[in-house]
Design an enzyme around this catalytic site. Sequence first.
Site, PDB file in Angstrom:
ATOM      1  N   CYS A  16       0.822  -1.201   0.000  1.00 24.65           N
ATOM      2  CA  CYS A  16       0.000   0.000   0.000  1.00 24.65           C
ATOM      3  C   CYS A  16       0.859   1.254   0.000  1.00 24.65           C
ATOM      4  CB  CYS A  16      -0.885   0.019   1.232  1.00 24.65           C
ATOM      5  SG  CYS A  16       0.085   0.172   2.730  1.00 24.65           S
ATOM      6  N   CYS A  19       3.225   1.587   2.786  1.00 28.18           N
ATOM      7  CA  CYS A  19       4.420   0.767   2.594  1.00 28.18           C
ATOM      8  C   CYS A  19       5.421   1.566   1.776  1.00 28.18           C
ATOM      9  CB  CYS A  19       4.118  -0.491   1.783  1.00 28.18           C
ATOM     10  SG  CYS A  19       3.041  -1.660   2.589  1.00 28.18           S
ATOM     11  N   ASP A 491       3.963  24.763 -35.269  1.00 26.94           N
ATOM     12  CA  ASP A 491       4.921  25.200 -36.257  1.00 26.94           C
ATOM     13  C   ASP A 491       4.228  25.006 -37.608  1.00 26.94           C
ATOM     14  OD1 ASP A 491       7.476  25.710 -37.489  1.00 26.94           O
ATOM     15  OD2 ASP A 491       7.528  23.561 -37.917  1.00 26.94           O
ATOM     16  N   ASP A 688       8.572  19.777 -35.108  1.00 31.00           N
ATOM     17  CA  ASP A 688       9.254  18.549 -35.501  1.00 31.00           C
ATOM     18  C   ASP A 688      10.236  18.059 -34.446  1.00 31.00           C
ATOM     19  OD1 ASP A 688      11.348  20.291 -35.790  1.00 31.00           O
ATOM     20  OD2 ASP A 688      11.183  20.386 -37.969  1.00 31.00           O
ATOM     21  N   ASP A 692      12.598  22.933 -33.649  1.00 34.03           N
ATOM     22  CA  ASP A 692      11.780  23.696 -32.713  1.00 34.03           C
ATOM     23  C   ASP A 692      12.071  23.342 -31.267  1.00 34.03           C
ATOM     24  OD1 ASP A 692      10.428  24.616 -35.041  1.00 34.03           O
ATOM     25  OD2 ASP A 692       9.355  22.721 -35.056  1.00 34.03           O
TER      26      ASP A 692
HETATM   27  P1  ADP Z   1       9.466  28.259 -41.400  1.00 35.33           P
HETATM   28  O1  ADP Z   1      10.069  27.029 -40.797  1.00 35.33           O
HETATM   29  O2  ADP Z   1       8.244  28.700 -40.699  1.00 35.33           O
HETATM   30  O3  ADP Z   1       9.244  28.120 -42.869  1.00 35.33           O
HETATM   31  P2  ADP Z   1      12.060  29.583 -41.464  1.00 35.33           P
HETATM   32  O4  ADP Z   1      12.604  30.362 -40.344  1.00 35.33           O
HETATM   33  O5  ADP Z   1      12.704  28.288 -41.764  1.00 35.33           O
HETATM   34  O6  ADP Z   1      10.515  29.441 -41.209  1.00 35.33           O
HETATM   35  O7  ADP Z   1      12.148  30.495 -42.779  1.00 35.33           O
HETATM   36  C1  ADP Z   1      11.571  31.772 -42.804  1.00 35.33           C
HETATM   37  C2  ADP Z   1      11.582  32.340 -44.182  1.00 35.33           C
HETATM   38  O8  ADP Z   1      12.936  32.621 -44.593  1.00 35.33           O
HETATM   39  C3  ADP Z   1      11.044  31.437 -45.229  1.00 35.33           C
HETATM   40  O9  ADP Z   1       9.650  31.555 -45.337  1.00 35.33           O
HETATM   41  C4  ADP Z   1      11.742  31.952 -46.471  1.00 35.33           C
HETATM   42  O10 ADP Z   1      11.077  33.078 -46.975  1.00 35.33           O
HETATM   43  C5  ADP Z   1      13.082  32.375 -45.973  1.00 35.33           C
HETATM   44  N1  ADP Z   1      14.100  31.342 -46.165  1.00 35.33           N
HETATM   45  C6  ADP Z   1      14.716  30.649 -45.213  1.00 35.33           C
HETATM   46  N2  ADP Z   1      15.601  29.787 -45.739  1.00 35.33           N
HETATM   47  C7  ADP Z   1      15.557  29.921 -47.080  1.00 35.33           C
HETATM   48  C8  ADP Z   1      16.235  29.333 -48.204  1.00 35.33           C
HETATM   49  N3  ADP Z   1      17.134  28.375 -48.046  1.00 35.33           N
HETATM   50  N4  ADP Z   1      15.919  29.758 -49.423  1.00 35.33           N
HETATM   51  C9  ADP Z   1      15.006  30.710 -49.610  1.00 35.33           C
HETATM   52  N5  ADP Z   1      14.328  31.294 -48.605  1.00 35.33           N
HETATM   53  C10 ADP Z   1      14.604  30.939 -47.357  1.00 35.33           C
HETATM   54 MG    MG Z   2      11.278  25.643 -40.133  1.00 36.71          MG
END
Ligand code: ADP
Ligand code: MG
Length: 800
Positions: A16, A19, A491, A688, A692
């Site tokens: 219990c 215990c 996200d 994910d 995040d």
């Molecule tokens: P989320 O995960 O919400 O899409 P991120 O922080 O990863 O946000 O990206 C924010 C924004 O930055 C994207 O929507 C895009 O406009 C720009 N961005 C980020 N990485 C890239 C990339 N490799 N090529 C082009 N645009 C990018």
């Molecule tokens: Mg992202």
Amino acid sequence: MENRTTKSFPVVGMHCASCANTIKTSLKKIDGIESCEVNVGTEKAKISFDKSKVDVGVMNKTLGKFGYSLVDEESEDMNNSGHNMTMMDHSKHDMSKMGHDMSLMNQGDKSDLHAGHNMSVENSDEESVNRKQLEIQKMFEKVSFVMPIVVVTFIIMFWELLAHYVKGFVEFPMTMMESGWLLFALATPVLFWVGKQFIEGIWHFLAHRVANMDTLVGIGTMVAYVYSALILLSPWFATNYSFEGGMYFDVTIVVIGFIILGKYMEMVSKQKTGEAVRALVGLQAKTAEVVRNGKAIEISVDEVIVGDIVVVRPGGKVPVDGVVIDGSTSIDESSISGESMPVDKKNGDKVIAATINKQGFIKIRAQKIGKDTMLSQIIRMVEEAQGSKAPIERLADQVSAIFVPTVLILAVVVLLGWILIGSNFMPFSQALALGIVSTVGVLVIACPCAMGLATPTAVIVGVGRAASMGILIKNAESLEKFAGVNFVAFDKTGTLTNGRPVVTEVVSYGIEQSRLISLLYSLEAKSEHPIATAIIEKAKESAVKKIKVINFSAVEGKGVDGKIGTTVYMAGSRKMFGKEVLEQDKIEMIEKWESEGKTVVILGTTKKILGLVAVADTIKSEAVSTISSLHQLGVKTAMITGDNPRTANFIASQLGIDRTIADVMPADKAAKVKELQDEGYRVAMVGDGVNDAPALALADVGVAMGTGTDVAIESAGVTLLSGKIEKLPLALSLSRETMKIIKQNLFWAFFYNVMGIPLAAGLLYPFFGILLSPAVAGGAMAFSSVSVVINSLRLKNKKI
Ligand code: ADP
Ligand code: MG
């Protein structure tokens, strides 16, 4: 030297909550033991100790005094060495329960149990299987012995009562003395054999000043027995100290009978709470077909080593975690992820142990075996969660810690009360008799047994049920917090959307479109962002060239840049570019696409915009229904994204989400969660689990999405193994349901005690003539713990 270790030991002899408390406090006093948690539900003690200072032998020496012992499974394993274990230590305790389920009760979900029975741990675990089996078998023998005696006792009790009160009822064929002798004969083995643990409880109390519920029952039944024996044996005692010669052997018999029956039922039902884990353990394949020296041979799954080539035939079970190296197929991963749609697998794809190969013939290379497989990790996590303590339990723990001593004192007070005060209103002998009956009643009804079972049993069933749906809950605390969540932040990319955007529009300014794609391709080839993947895909379709990039850098949350030839190019959102290069017509184009929910990637230099590419991600098919289910559960929702507000708003409006929090730099997501919390919300953050992580960690509960093969299981409070967010409302309902059951359990457990004690003490007797008979108290006590366990078991099949 670092010698600290934390281990979980099954405890023998724990009955219990008090215990658990005794075990905890006495262990903590031992030098070298840092902390210790004892769980009545799992009957395990989790102990952190310094190996150089203390070992299990020392702990058992201390605990032995109080009638408990820890089982050191490792040393048991040693005795059975030569066995390559596939499951970790603590799963075996449950295996032992399984063993019992199989042989004794032969009920429940047999397929699970049979599967579990085939585990390779079985042989090496025989001892612990036997231990639990023996304990229950002994209990069963006692139940079979005592119940007929209880029935006989009842017949005598009621016959005598009826003969006394109902005119013309057939007289009981024995005199009071004769039936006294008969009941004395029956009560003696009941007290000293069936009730041995209660006698031991008295002994531990006298010898070591520790009391648990066994002590209470022991003292209660012993007092009734000794008092009655004195009346039976000494005419002098009978005339001076009894109420018309009344004896209470029946109390001893009925109380012990009921409590033993209750304990037996509790043990049997408690086995069933662990079924989910046994089912998981049972998923493990027994054998594997491996290719060695060019030949396929069948070996035990324990003998597979990393790097082995394993053949998985159609309809067969994947025995270990690995990667497909030959063939293709579709695999039913429902056993792990709870997701019923089969998943296609080809060369290079990962497969996980305990999933079922549907039709193709494949060869895999073993990557994770034994305790490293995903299944083993899941089992370990579920077990740990089941053994963990929920915050709500703390109150019950505190209450039961002081309950036993309080009740002992109360019992003395009740007895003295009757003798000192009661005797002013009635003959002394009657007051003494009533005092004894009341004291026994108080001792018997006050056991905090149900209170100790209230939370752990529900946690075990709830967490287990969740696991069978592909929802992993990290611990009882996460479960409790999750149940209280009233805001869910998501996200965007990969969580609400599929995370696989595609290029939908391309416009170039002053250069060829193919040149534009080629430049973008060259830059994005180095990025892992989903947007980059979309562009790379498009470039491959258009068969453009990749050009050498130097000084590449990824600008977090904005885009990428790098030098091609002599020019520095930038690709990304508007934040990458100065106001002077972004002309009005381009802004209009960008905003038009954005309001259609697309994300625009701008390519340019510091001086000039060269082109715009729109990419669009698709919303997950289950996202809309998930959001609306959450709203129905009274939860508010938000989407947190690094994307621009226009794109984000468009997507949010399609989803029906309450709030959009856009333009958030990855590093600021956690701060946004904090803002929601500051508004007074209890927030779950869904992401994910990799990108995040900080936001997940800061939220009241972090919910990580798994994709089946590579999940960071430990990272979040709740993990959805299928990667399907539609599991989220289910998980939420289930945890709320679990908390509801816990609260019901606690209420009833508490209620029994609070109501029962004054009734048993005879507080109502002077006014209404109501006195709870100790026999009824025994029944109520037994019933309360059984009902708590059964209430928890409801969670197993409850519609969620
Ligand atoms: P989320 O995960 O919400 O899409 P991120 O922080 O990863 O946000 O990206 C924010 C924004 O930055 C994207 O929507 C895009 O406009 C720009 N961005 C980020 N990485 C890239 C990339 N490799 N090529 C082009 N645009 C990018
Ligand atoms: Mg992202």
